[in-house]
Design a protein around this motif. Sequence first.
Motif, PDB file in Angstrom:
ATOM      1  N   ARG B  16       4.595   4.009 -10.996  1.00  0.00           N
ATOM      2  CA  ARG B  16       4.227   4.819  -9.838  1.00  0.00           C
ATOM      3  C   ARG B  16       2.721   4.763  -9.725  1.00  0.00           C
ATOM      4  O   ARG B  16       2.001   5.389 -10.483  1.00  0.00           O
ATOM      5  CB  ARG B  16       4.686   6.269 -10.026  1.00  0.00           C
ATOM      6  CG  ARG B  16       6.079   6.383 -10.581  1.00  0.00           C
ATOM      7  CD  ARG B  16       7.078   5.611  -9.755  1.00  0.00           C
ATOM      8  NE  ARG B  16       7.103   6.144  -8.393  1.00  0.00           N
ATOM      9  CZ  ARG B  16       7.815   5.604  -7.420  1.00  0.00           C
ATOM     10  NH1 ARG B  16       8.508   4.530  -7.634  1.00  0.00           N
ATOM     11  NH2 ARG B  16       7.811   6.137  -6.219  1.00  0.00           N
ATOM     12  N   ASP B  17       2.243   3.977  -8.824  1.00  0.00           N
ATOM     13  CA  ASP B  17       0.806   3.866  -8.706  1.00  0.00           C
ATOM     14  C   ASP B  17       0.316   4.556  -7.440  1.00  0.00           C
ATOM     15  O   ASP B  17       1.078   4.892  -6.553  1.00  0.00           O
ATOM     16  CB  ASP B  17       0.374   2.399  -8.720  1.00  0.00           C
ATOM     17  CG  ASP B  17       1.308   1.548  -7.906  1.00  0.00           C
ATOM     18  OD1 ASP B  17       1.298   0.347  -8.085  1.00  0.00           O
ATOM     19  OD2 ASP B  17       2.060   2.118  -7.096  1.00  0.00           O
ATOM     20  N   ASP B  48      11.974   3.592   3.559  1.00  0.00           N
ATOM     21  CA  ASP B  48      12.299   2.622   2.512  1.00  0.00           C
ATOM     22  C   ASP B  48      13.036   3.273   1.343  1.00  0.00           C
ATOM     23  O   ASP B  48      13.966   2.676   0.785  1.00  0.00           O
ATOM     24  CB  ASP B  48      11.012   1.954   2.002  1.00  0.00           C
ATOM     25  CG  ASP B  48      10.384   1.048   3.042  1.00  0.00           C
ATOM     26  OD1 ASP B  48      11.030   0.804   4.087  1.00  0.00           O
ATOM     27  OD2 ASP B  48       9.249   0.594   2.827  1.00  0.00           O
ATOM     28  N   ASP B  49      12.605   4.471   0.969  1.00  0.00           N
ATOM     29  CA  ASP B  49      13.244   5.138  -0.173  1.00  0.00           C
ATOM     30  C   ASP B  49      14.733   5.354   0.076  1.00  0.00           C
ATOM     31  O   ASP B  49      15.573   5.144  -0.812  1.00  0.00           O
ATOM     32  CB  ASP B  49      12.573   6.488  -0.443  1.00  0.00           C
ATOM     33  CG  ASP B  49      11.226   6.324  -1.135  1.00  0.00           C
ATOM     34  OD1 ASP B  49      10.877   5.177  -1.485  1.00  0.00           O
ATOM     35  OD2 ASP B  49      10.526   7.335  -1.310  1.00  0.00           O
ATOM     36  N   THR B  50      15.049   5.794   1.286  1.00  0.00           N
ATOM     37  CA  THR B  50      16.457   6.042   1.623  1.00  0.00           C
ATOM     38  C   THR B  50      17.250   4.738   1.586  1.00  0.00           C
ATOM     39  O   THR B  50      18.366   4.690   1.066  1.00  0.00           O
ATOM     40  CB  THR B  50      16.561   6.676   3.028  1.00  0.00           C
ATOM     41  OG1 THR B  50      15.740   7.839   3.051  1.00  0.00           O
ATOM     42  CG2 THR B  50      17.985   7.043   3.361  1.00  0.00           C
ATOM     43  N   LEU B  51      16.646   3.711   2.143  1.00  0.00           N
ATOM     44  CA  LEU B  51      17.335   2.410   2.136  1.00  0.00           C
ATOM     45  C   LEU B  51      17.558   1.916   0.712  1.00  0.00           C
ATOM     46  O   LEU B  51      18.627   1.392   0.388  1.00  0.00           O
ATOM     47  CB  LEU B  51      16.524   1.387   2.937  1.00  0.00           C
ATOM     48  CG  LEU B  51      16.474   1.618   4.453  1.00  0.00           C
ATOM     49  CD1 LEU B  51      15.471   0.680   5.106  1.00  0.00           C
ATOM     50  CD2 LEU B  51      17.856   1.429   5.080  1.00  0.00           C
ATOM     51  N   ALA B 112       4.223   5.602  -5.030  1.00  0.00           N
ATOM     52  CA  ALA B 112       4.120   4.157  -4.838  1.00  0.00           C
ATOM     53  C   ALA B 112       4.805   3.738  -3.546  1.00  0.00           C
ATOM     54  O   ALA B 112       5.750   4.381  -3.090  1.00  0.00           O
ATOM     55  CB  ALA B 112       4.748   3.426  -6.011  1.00  0.00           C
ATOM     56  N   ARG B 113       4.308   2.677  -3.002  1.00  0.00           N
ATOM     57  CA  ARG B 113       4.934   2.147  -1.793  1.00  0.00           C
ATOM     58  C   ARG B 113       5.833   0.990  -2.173  1.00  0.00           C
ATOM     59  O   ARG B 113       5.490   0.180  -3.033  1.00  0.00           O
ATOM     60  CB  ARG B 113       3.857   1.674  -0.819  1.00  0.00           C
ATOM     61  CG  ARG B 113       2.987   2.804  -0.331  1.00  0.00           C
ATOM     62  CD  ARG B 113       2.130   2.378   0.816  1.00  0.00           C
ATOM     63  NE  ARG B 113       1.473   1.105   0.564  1.00  0.00           N
ATOM     64  CZ  ARG B 113       0.968   0.347   1.511  1.00  0.00           C
ATOM     65  NH1 ARG B 113       1.065   0.712   2.768  1.00  0.00           N
ATOM     66  NH2 ARG B 113       0.370  -0.787   1.228  1.00  0.00           N
ATOM     67  N   ALA B 190      -7.914  -2.258  -4.619  1.00  0.00           N
ATOM     68  CA  ALA B 190      -7.048  -1.377  -5.414  1.00  0.00           C
ATOM     69  C   ALA B 190      -5.599  -1.841  -5.315  1.00  0.00           C
ATOM     70  O   ALA B 190      -4.872  -1.904  -6.317  1.00  0.00           O
ATOM     71  CB  ALA B 190      -7.185   0.058  -4.925  1.00  0.00           C
ATOM     72  N   GLU B 191      -5.185  -2.183  -4.101  1.00  0.00           N
ATOM     73  CA  GLU B 191      -3.801  -2.625  -3.898  1.00  0.00           C
ATOM     74  C   GLU B 191      -3.559  -3.964  -4.597  1.00  0.00           C
ATOM     75  O   GLU B 191      -2.543  -4.152  -5.275  1.00  0.00           O
ATOM     76  CB  GLU B 191      -3.533  -2.754  -2.396  1.00  0.00           C
ATOM     77  CG  GLU B 191      -2.069  -2.700  -2.050  1.00  0.00           C
ATOM     78  CD  GLU B 191      -1.835  -2.622  -0.546  1.00  0.00           C
ATOM     79  OE1 GLU B 191      -0.671  -2.619  -0.149  1.00  0.00           O
ATOM     80  OE2 GLU B 191      -2.822  -2.572   0.222  1.00  0.00           O
ATOM     81  N   ALA B 192      -4.500  -4.876  -4.441  1.00  0.00           N
ATOM     82  CA  ALA B 192      -4.367  -6.169  -5.124  1.00  0.00           C
ATOM     83  C   ALA B 192      -4.367  -5.972  -6.635  1.00  0.00           C
ATOM     84  O   ALA B 192      -3.636  -6.656  -7.355  1.00  0.00           O
ATOM     85  CB  ALA B 192      -5.507  -7.096  -4.714  1.00  0.00           C
TER      86      ALA B 192
END
Lengths: 176, 231
Positions: B16-17, B48-51, B112-113, B190-192
């Motif tokens: 979990r970032d 997305d979480d639900t999917l 996190a995404r 940060a994302e990379a």
Amino acid sequence: MREPINGAGGKEAMGMAAFQALLEQYGAEPRRWPDDLRKPAQALLAHSVQARAEQHRAAMLDAMLDRLDAPVISDDRVARVVAGALGDLPVPGLVRRRIPFAQRVGDMLGGWRQVWPRAAGLAACTAAGILVGAFSPVASTAAGGMGGEGAVTTATTASDLPSALFTPSALESLFQ
Amino acid sequence: MLAMKRLPSPLDLPGRDARGSGMAGRDRHKDTQVTVTGMALAEPMVDDDTLLARIAGGDRGAFTVLATRHTARALSVAQRVLNNAAEADEVVQEAWVKVWTKAGRWEAGGSARFSTWLHRVVVNLCIDRRRKQGFEALEDAPDVPDPSPAAGSLIARRQMSETIAAALAGLPERQRVAVSLCYYEEMSAAEAGRMLDLSVPAVESLLARARRALRGRLTALGITGVGEDEE
């Protein structure tokens, strides 16, 4: 790596070294700069000719990098990849089911019932092998004592197994 | 040959970032022409979480929606890293199968995404693939185009693109991935960093070294106007 603050220019000011580092990392386009550095960098650009020259230099490399063709990603390509992934998904019925421990033990015991006749046969063969092995040292020892003729004697003993089993000396060695 | 460290797979440990990002416009894809297909539009409000929760229960429809939603960007990332469309398709397809098998481990409602998770998987698969194949030699680079007389022509443009691609291909793997993610995909450092399992300063260091190397390579190939040092 970062040097966002330049003591000479005040708390929000950015030094030239930090600005050059920013350009080397992110290029000349302010939209690519980190949020916390964009404002100080733009402030430096506003009053520094050298900073603008450095930005121009970085922009030249950016312009070259931008000449790389972008990936063409059509709807068809996306649909094809998604369909391919769907086709590769493991079938639920084929997914390995976790078997309870008790059932696994039962299966193992049940399996032994079918295996024991074969195990008994294997044990018998093993016992016979041990008996044969018990006689072999006698022949080998004798062969060792005869020097150069040893190889011949050993070969003879091994090929004449019934007589070796029932010679008196072999039987005596069993009970010593 | 350059040794590559395989990055820890987020599918092994879906960390979990932080969602934070320091780059404006990082979700913009100016170069990627994509329109979302009807399947994804059918459930535009489902997050997305639900999917992912549905996918964990074996819902292939939810899988299709999620895959359709994220495949274009994943393809773009993969193709930037691999410089090969067919291989990018294979890698993204493989990544989606991993998503299907590991969806149950996704923590819904975390910070996190999903896209970061997916792209990390994709980048790892790309690196694995490149490591198996070895690296394309710079000697394989196409002929350097004459930049001045035919600069406007389609052929010259294509040649220049291939030259840039060859220069990028000659970079050490991590530098190339960093440039692909931060420069071309406009992700934040940060994302990379989360995808590469690196700190922000480490990503920035990769970017700086990559730009210096690219400038040197392009200059060596006879291309001027890349901001090379004046002598």
